[in-house]
Design a protein around this motif. Structure first.
Motif, mmCIF file in Angstrom:
data_model
loop_
_atom_site.group_PDB
_atom_site.id
_atom_site.type_symbol
_atom_site.label_atom_id
_atom_site.label_comp_id
_atom_site.label_asym_id
_atom_site.label_seq_id
_atom_site.Cartn_x
_atom_site.Cartn_y
_atom_site.Cartn_z
ATOM 1 N N MET A 1 0.821 -1.204 0.000
ATOM 2 C CA MET A 1 0.000 0.000 0.000
ATOM 3 C C MET A 1 0.860 1.261 0.000
ATOM 4 N N VAL A 2 2.031 1.191 0.658
ATOM 5 C CA VAL A 2 2.882 2.395 0.703
ATOM 6 C C VAL A 2 3.406 2.724 -0.696
ATOM 7 N N ALA A 3 3.912 1.710 -1.387
ATOM 8 C CA ALA A 3 4.504 1.971 -2.709
ATOM 9 C C ALA A 3 3.447 2.492 -3.692
ATOM 10 N N TYR A 4 2.331 1.769 -3.804
ATOM 11 C CA TYR A 4 1.289 2.197 -4.752
ATOM 12 C C TYR A 4 0.576 3.447 -4.262
ATOM 13 N N GLY A 5 0.319 3.540 -2.950
ATOM 14 C CA GLY A 5 -0.337 4.724 -2.397
ATOM 15 C C GLY A 5 0.482 5.974 -2.683
ATOM 16 N N THR A 6 1.788 5.880 -2.473
ATOM 17 C CA THR A 6 2.683 7.025 -2.723
ATOM 18 C C THR A 6 2.690 7.413 -4.199
ATOM 19 N N SER A 7 2.874 6.430 -5.048
ATOM 20 C CA SER A 7 3.033 6.748 -6.477
ATOM 21 C C SER A 7 1.730 7.271 -7.077
ATOM 22 N N TYR A 8 0.593 6.721 -6.649
ATOM 23 C CA TYR A 8 -0.686 7.205 -7.189
ATOM 24 C C TYR A 8 -0.949 8.639 -6.709
ATOM 25 N N HIS A 9 -0.737 8.878 -5.408
ATOM 26 C CA HIS A 9 -0.911 10.235 -4.873
ATOM 27 C C HIS A 9 0.022 11.212 -5.612
ATOM 28 N N ALA A 10 1.254 10.816 -5.826
ATOM 29 C CA ALA A 10 2.232 11.695 -6.482
ATOM 30 C C ALA A 10 1.795 12.035 -7.909
ATOM 31 N N VAL A 32 8.778 2.040 -5.042
ATOM 32 C CA VAL A 32 7.850 3.069 -5.513
ATOM 33 C C VAL A 32 8.003 3.311 -7.014
ATOM 34 N N GLY A 33 9.224 3.117 -7.532
ATOM 35 C CA GLY A 33 9.492 3.379 -8.949
ATOM 36 C C GLY A 33 8.679 2.474 -9.869
ATOM 37 N N LEU A 34 8.688 1.173 -9.595
ATOM 38 C CA LEU A 34 7.959 0.241 -10.467
ATOM 39 C C LEU A 34 6.449 0.492 -10.381
ATOM 40 N N ALA A 35 5.976 0.855 -9.186
ATOM 41 C CA ALA A 35 4.556 1.212 -9.037
ATOM 42 C C ALA A 35 4.241 2.438 -9.902
ATOM 43 N N ALA A 36 5.178 3.405 -9.959
ATOM 44 C CA ALA A 36 4.956 4.611 -10.774
ATOM 45 C C ALA A 36 4.931 4.265 -12.260
ATOM 46 N N VAL A 37 5.769 3.318 -12.670
ATOM 47 C CA VAL A 37 5.768 2.891 -14.084
ATOM 48 C C VAL A 37 4.399 2.299 -14.437
#
Ligand SMILES: NC(=O)c1ccc[n+]([C@@H]2O[C@H](COP(=O)([O-])OP(=O)(O)OC[C@H]3O[C@@H](n4cnc5c(N)ncnc54)[C@H](OP(=O)(O)O)[C@@H]3O)[C@@H](O)[C@H]2O)c1
Length: 204
Positions: A1-10, A32-37
């Motif tokens: 949740m932290v990785a996807y939550g951070t990247s989606y919010h960003a 977080v990088g792969l979630a952002a991709v």
């Protein structure tokens, strides 16, 4: 949740990434990088993934990256220009810091947004302020933990969207390896040595 939550919010709340824009992700094979991709592709962006090895970039391509830059051997700014016909990238997602930040910022597009996410390299970069002026660009801070506490309703909406995409099989968190709790130190060592792609799991 932290990785996807951070990247989606960003990408959604802070950069307001829109369909058809170009997104550059640094440390793109990391948590977080792969979630952002993945999220960048779901949100309709053209995604350029930047990381330090071919093995890491291969994973980014499997997660939808359209183009890649190996920043351990190629110059970030000139590669960005080459891949965008000199236009630059609309949004930069930076969880790494250090020397990569300014090099990437020099490849930002007019009215671009540079997301300050973290400093995995261990160095908090300094930025010459003529750079945002010259491109009318913005440097935008991201602090998901505080955002979630200050705006719980908005965070819940984001979480619902992420869970929907996950249920539909459109998000696929990548597990690099699973460790028993007693081997946590080894797992942390692997992260520190820049060996991990995606996330490690510690089993309790
Ligand atoms: N702002 C927020 O709300 C928020 C939320 C979550 C996380 N974060 C921060 O985001 C950063 C990344 O988190 P993460 O979970 O994605 O970490 P991670 O999985 O370890 O990924 C970090 C990436 O940074 C790159 N890197 C460059 N130099 C490094 C070095 N000296 N040591 C380790 N990695 C290095 C690595 O990619 P290459 O080898 O390809 O360069 C690595 O894949 C952390 O600083 C974390 O605190 C911020």
């Amino acid at each position: 949740m932290v990785a996807y939550g951070t990247s989606y919010h960003a990408l959604k709340d802070r950069a307001k990434l829109s369909d058809g824009e170009t997104l550059l992700v640094l440390g793109a094979s990391g948590g977080v990088g792969l979630a952002a991709v993945e999220l960048g592709k779901l949100m309709g962006a053209k995604v350029i993934a930047a990381a330090s090895s071919e093995n890491k970039l291969q994973l980014c391509r499997e997660y939808g990256a359209d183009q890649t830059i190996n920043y351990s051997k190629d110059d970030l700014k000139s590669e960005i220009k080459k891949l965008t016909d000199n236009k630059g990238v609309d949004v930069i997602y930076d969880p790494v810091g250090g020397d990569y930040s300014e090099a990437a910022f020099r490849g930002i597009a007019w009215e671009g947004r540079f997301l300050v996410v973290g400093f995995a390299s261990g160095t908090i970069p300094k930025m010459p302020l003529n750079l945002p002026l010259l491109k009318t660009a913005s440097i935008v801070g991201v602090f998901w933990g505080d955002f979630a506490m200050r705006n719980p309703k908005q965070n819940m909406e984001n979480t619902k969207m992420l869970m929907k995409w996950y249920d539909e099989g459109r998000l696929r968190p990548h597990i690099h390896k699973t460790y028993e709790l007693k081997n946590t130190a080894r797992a942390l060592e692997e992260i520190m040595n820049r060996k991990v792609r995606g996330k490690l799991v510690i089993e309790m």
